[in-house]
Design a protein around this motif. Structure first.
Motif, PDB file in Angstrom:
ATOM      1  N   ASP A 220       0.805  -1.223   0.000  1.00  0.00           N
ATOM      2  CA  ASP A 220       0.000   0.000   0.000  1.00  0.00           C
ATOM      3  C   ASP A 220       0.840   1.277   0.000  1.00  0.00           C
ATOM      4  OD1 ASP A 220      -2.238  -1.563  -0.024  1.00  0.00           O
ATOM      5  OD2 ASP A 220      -2.731  -1.270   2.092  1.00  0.00           O
ATOM      6  N   SER A 221       2.152   1.154   0.178  1.00  0.00           N
ATOM      7  CA  SER A 221       2.994   2.353   0.255  1.00  0.00           C
ATOM      8  C   SER A 221       3.331   2.942  -1.113  1.00  0.00           C
ATOM      9  CB  SER A 221       4.288   2.057   1.011  1.00  0.00           C
ATOM     10  OG  SER A 221       5.120   1.179   0.260  1.00  0.00           O
ATOM     11  N   LYS A 222       3.325   2.104  -2.164  1.00  0.00           N
ATOM     12  CA  LYS A 222       3.671   2.558  -3.523  1.00  0.00           C
ATOM     13  C   LYS A 222       2.851   1.769  -4.534  1.00  0.00           C
ATOM     14  CE  LYS A 222       8.543   3.033  -2.220  1.00  0.00           C
ATOM     15  NZ  LYS A 222       9.859   2.441  -2.425  1.00  0.00           N
ATOM     16  N   ALA A 223       2.271   2.464  -5.469  1.00  0.00           N
ATOM     17  CA  ALA A 223       1.466   1.795  -6.498  1.00  0.00           C
ATOM     18  C   ALA A 223       2.275   0.758  -7.271  1.00  0.00           C
ATOM     19  CB  ALA A 223       0.871   2.833  -7.454  1.00  0.00           C
ATOM     20  N   GLU A 224       3.544   1.042  -7.522  1.00  0.00           N
ATOM     21  CA  GLU A 224       4.380   0.117  -8.301  1.00  0.00           C
ATOM     22  C   GLU A 224       4.528  -1.250  -7.635  1.00  0.00           C
ATOM     23  OE1 GLU A 224       8.956   0.745  -7.610  1.00  0.00           O
ATOM     24  OE2 GLU A 224       7.992   2.700  -7.448  1.00  0.00           O
ATOM     25  N   LEU A 225       4.355  -1.314  -6.320  1.00  0.00           N
ATOM     26  CA  LEU A 225       4.494  -2.593  -5.612  1.00  0.00           C
ATOM     27  C   LEU A 225       3.286  -3.502  -5.784  1.00  0.00           C
ATOM     28  CD1 LEU A 225       6.140  -1.446  -2.247  1.00  0.00           C
ATOM     29  CD2 LEU A 225       7.245  -2.421  -4.280  1.00  0.00           C
ATOM     30  N   ARG A 226       2.174  -2.952  -6.222  1.00  0.00           N
ATOM     31  CA  ARG A 226       0.968  -3.753  -6.416  1.00  0.00           C
ATOM     32  C   ARG A 226       0.973  -4.367  -7.815  1.00  0.00           C
ATOM     33  NH1 ARG A 226      -0.709   0.667  -3.380  1.00  0.00           N
ATOM     34  NH2 ARG A 226      -1.587   1.786  -5.143  1.00  0.00           N
ATOM     35  N   SER A 227       1.930  -5.283  -8.005  1.00  0.00           N
ATOM     36  CA  SER A 227       2.058  -5.958  -9.303  1.00  0.00           C
ATOM     37  C   SER A 227       2.532  -7.387  -9.071  1.00  0.00           C
ATOM     38  CB  SER A 227       3.064  -5.222 -10.197  1.00  0.00           C
ATOM     39  OG  SER A 227       4.387  -5.423  -9.723  1.00  0.00           O
ATOM     40  N   SER A 228       2.371  -8.226 -10.079  1.00  0.00           N
ATOM     41  CA  SER A 228       2.760  -9.629  -9.945  1.00  0.00           C
ATOM     42  C   SER A 228       4.253  -9.774  -9.637  1.00  0.00           C
ATOM     43  CB  SER A 228       2.389 -10.411 -11.200  1.00  0.00           C
ATOM     44  OG  SER A 228       3.060  -9.893 -12.322  1.00  0.00           O
ATOM     45  N   THR A 229       5.084  -8.864 -10.117  1.00  0.00           N
ATOM     46  CA  THR A 229       6.526  -8.929  -9.847  1.00  0.00           C
ATOM     47  C   THR A 229       6.781  -8.974  -8.344  1.00  0.00           C
ATOM     48  OG1 THR A 229       7.080  -7.751 -11.872  1.00  0.00           O
ATOM     49  CG2 THR A 229       8.729  -7.706 -10.109  1.00  0.00           C
ATOM     50  N   TYR A 230       6.185  -8.049  -7.612  1.00  0.00           N
ATOM     51  CA  TYR A 230       6.429  -7.958  -6.171  1.00  0.00           C
ATOM     52  C   TYR A 230       5.602  -8.970  -5.379  1.00  0.00           C
ATOM     53  CZ  TYR A 230       9.074  -3.945  -7.576  1.00  0.00           C
ATOM     54  OH  TYR A 230       9.999  -3.145  -8.200  1.00  0.00           O
ATOM     55  N   TYR A 231       4.409  -9.311  -5.862  1.00  0.00           N
ATOM     56  CA  TYR A 231       3.635 -10.351  -5.198  1.00  0.00           C
ATOM     57  C   TYR A 231       4.400 -11.675  -5.239  1.00  0.00           C
ATOM     58  CZ  TYR A 231      -0.373  -7.136  -5.412  1.00  0.00           C
ATOM     59  OH  TYR A 231      -1.225  -6.061  -5.285  1.00  0.00           O
ATOM     60  N   GLU A 232       5.029 -11.991  -6.362  1.00  0.00           N
ATOM     61  CA  GLU A 232       5.788 -13.240  -6.494  1.00  0.00           C
ATOM     62  C   GLU A 232       7.008 -13.258  -5.585  1.00  0.00           C
ATOM     63  OE1 GLU A 232       6.606 -13.558 -10.677  1.00  0.00           O
ATOM     64  OE2 GLU A 232       4.492 -13.908 -11.158  1.00  0.00           O
ATOM     65  N   ARG A 233       7.592 -12.094  -5.320  1.00  0.00           N
ATOM     66  CA  ARG A 233       8.771 -12.009  -4.444  1.00  0.00           C
ATOM     67  C   ARG A 233       8.400 -12.133  -2.968  1.00  0.00           C
ATOM     68  NH1 ARG A 233      11.792  -6.935  -7.486  1.00  0.00           N
ATOM     69  NH2 ARG A 233      12.158  -8.056  -9.443  1.00  0.00           N
ATOM     70  N   SER A 234       7.136 -12.003  -2.664  1.00  0.00           N
ATOM     71  CA  SER A 234       6.666 -12.120  -1.271  1.00  0.00           C
ATOM     72  C   SER A 234       6.472 -13.585  -0.951  1.00  0.00           C
ATOM     73  CB  SER A 234       5.366 -11.336  -1.086  1.00  0.00           C
ATOM     74  OG  SER A 234       5.623  -9.972  -1.174  1.00  0.00           O
ATOM     75  N   ILE A 235       7.519 -14.184  -0.488  1.00  0.00           N
ATOM     76  CA  ILE A 235       7.543 -15.622  -0.260  1.00  0.00           C
ATOM     77  C   ILE A 235       7.178 -15.934   1.190  1.00  0.00           C
ATOM     78  CG2 ILE A 235      10.058 -15.474   0.066  1.00  0.00           C
ATOM     79  CD1 ILE A 235      10.274 -18.339  -1.014  1.00  0.00           C
ATOM     80  N   TRP A 236       6.186 -16.807   1.360  1.00  0.00           N
ATOM     81  CA  TRP A 236       5.821 -17.214   2.707  1.00  0.00           C
ATOM     82  C   TRP A 236       6.439 -18.570   2.998  1.00  0.00           C
ATOM     83  CZ3 TRP A 236       1.670 -16.276  -0.780  1.00  0.00           C
ATOM     84  CH2 TRP A 236       1.064 -17.411  -1.328  1.00  0.00           C
ATOM     85  N   GLN A 237       6.406 -18.969   4.254  1.00  0.00           N
ATOM     86  CA  GLN A 237       7.058 -20.190   4.737  1.00  0.00           C
ATOM     87  C   GLN A 237       8.553 -20.193   4.374  1.00  0.00           C
ATOM     88  OE1 GLN A 237       4.606 -23.285   3.008  1.00  0.00           O
ATOM     89  NE2 GLN A 237       3.198 -23.237   4.747  1.00  0.00           N
ATOM     90  N   LEU A 238       9.157 -19.006   4.447  1.00  0.00           N
ATOM     91  CA  LEU A 238      10.583 -18.852   4.121  1.00  0.00           C
ATOM     92  C   LEU A 238      11.423 -19.730   5.032  1.00  0.00           C
ATOM     93  CD1 LEU A 238      12.813 -17.168   2.604  1.00  0.00           C
ATOM     94  CD2 LEU A 238      12.777 -15.656   4.611  1.00  0.00           C
ATOM     95  N   LYS A 239      12.384 -20.467   4.429  1.00  0.00           N
ATOM     96  CA  LYS A 239      13.285 -21.290   5.233  1.00  0.00           C
ATOM     97  C   LYS A 239      14.752 -21.020   4.923  1.00  0.00           C
ATOM     98  CE  LYS A 239      13.714 -25.328   2.264  1.00  0.00           C
ATOM     99  NZ  LYS A 239      13.638 -26.759   2.148  1.00  0.00           N
ATOM    100  N   ARG A 240      15.040 -20.533   3.707  1.00  0.00           N
ATOM    101  CA  ARG A 240      16.455 -20.374   3.312  1.00  0.00           C
ATOM    102  C   ARG A 240      16.611 -19.186   2.373  1.00  0.00           C
ATOM    103  NH1 ARG A 240      21.321 -22.614   2.786  1.00  0.00           N
ATOM    104  NH2 ARG A 240      20.907 -24.433   4.054  1.00  0.00           N
ATOM    105  N   MET A 241      17.744 -18.496   2.517  1.00  0.00           N
ATOM    106  CA  MET A 241      18.137 -17.461   1.577  1.00  0.00           C
ATOM    107  C   MET A 241      19.581 -17.696   1.183  1.00  0.00           C
ATOM    108  SD  MET A 241      16.342 -13.912   2.940  1.00  0.00           S
ATOM    109  CE  MET A 241      17.406 -13.734   4.347  1.00  0.00           C
ATOM    110  N   SER A 242      19.843 -17.724  -0.103  1.00  0.00           N
ATOM    111  CA  SER A 242      21.206 -17.830  -0.608  1.00  0.00           C
ATOM    112  C   SER A 242      21.537 -16.505  -1.284  1.00  0.00           C
ATOM    113  CB  SER A 242      21.318 -18.981  -1.605  1.00  0.00           C
ATOM    114  OG  SER A 242      22.634 -19.024  -2.122  1.00  0.00           O
ATOM    115  N   ILE A 243      22.612 -15.866  -0.838  1.00  0.00           N
ATOM    116  CA  ILE A 243      23.002 -14.567  -1.371  1.00  0.00           C
ATOM    117  C   ILE A 243      23.979 -14.799  -2.516  1.00  0.00           C
ATOM    118  CG2 ILE A 243      23.882 -12.275  -0.801  1.00  0.00           C
ATOM    119  CD1 ILE A 243      21.381 -13.237   0.862  1.00  0.00           C
ATOM    120  N   GLU A 244      23.607 -14.299  -3.693  1.00  0.00           N
ATOM    121  CA  GLU A 244      24.432 -14.525  -4.890  1.00  0.00           C
ATOM    122  C   GLU A 244      24.912 -13.205  -5.477  1.00  0.00           C
ATOM    123  OE1 GLU A 244      21.676 -16.758  -7.288  1.00  0.00           O
ATOM    124  OE2 GLU A 244      21.954 -18.545  -6.060  1.00  0.00           O
TER     125      GLU A 244
END
Length: 174
Positions: free
Chosen positions: A150-174
């Protein structure tokens, strides 16, 4: 001649050695060991570790980081929800991440790439609470990478919805 105008030469040397020693000690300590069940593992291009080449976090370690909250609408809930947790940028800083991309993986093996730049640019959090309550696995928990849609209109898109990962268990920094 003294290195510091108010300290004699030996005092300045002692102070310098003490500062150097404390810096080396802090760097050697790295992250504390998790005392509870590990819920997030960070690997890849990181400098702070606590389990071999990885950084392992239990819930208490994530709770110890500064906490942020925001309320936002999402495609997954029928009303605005409050999310609370550390900023993703604070988690990355805790492990001294050096990469440009986060490969985030969920318990069900869903994996998505998130640009590291998103963390600072958008105030992304690693939510551990939903409406001030811990999130069980069946309700997208225990961790949910969430953008303040809700903070920026640009965030209300499939790009950012897909990046919102639930049940996160691991992050690999590349």
């Amino acid at each position: 001649m003294s290195l510091h105008p108010r300290l004699p030469r030996r005092g300045a040397l002692a102070l310098g050695l003490a500062l150097a020693f404390s810096t080396l000690t802090a760097a050697a300590q790295g992250l504390p060991e998790p005392k509870g069940r590990v819920i997030l593992t960070v690997s890849g291009q990181i400098e702070q570790t606590n389990r071999g080449k990885d950084a392992a976090f239990d819930m208490a370690m994530l709770e110890a980081l500064p906490q942020q909250s925001f309320t936002t609408r999402t495609p997954w809930f029928d009303k605005p929800m409050k999310f609370t947790g550390p900023l993703l940028s604070d988690v990355l800083a805790a492990v001294k991440a050096k990469g440009q991309t986060i490969k985030a993986s969920a318990i069900n093996d869903y994996t998505i790439s998130i640009p590291v730049a998103d963390a600072a640019a958008h105030g992304v959090i690693v939510a551990r609470l939903l409406n001030d309550q811990p999130m069980p696995v069946r309700e997208k928990g225990p961790l949910f990478v969430i953008y303040p849609f809700d903070s920026k209109a640009e965030l209300r898109s499939s790009t950012y919805y897909e990046r919102s990962i639930w049940q996160l268990k691991r992050m690999s920094i590349e």
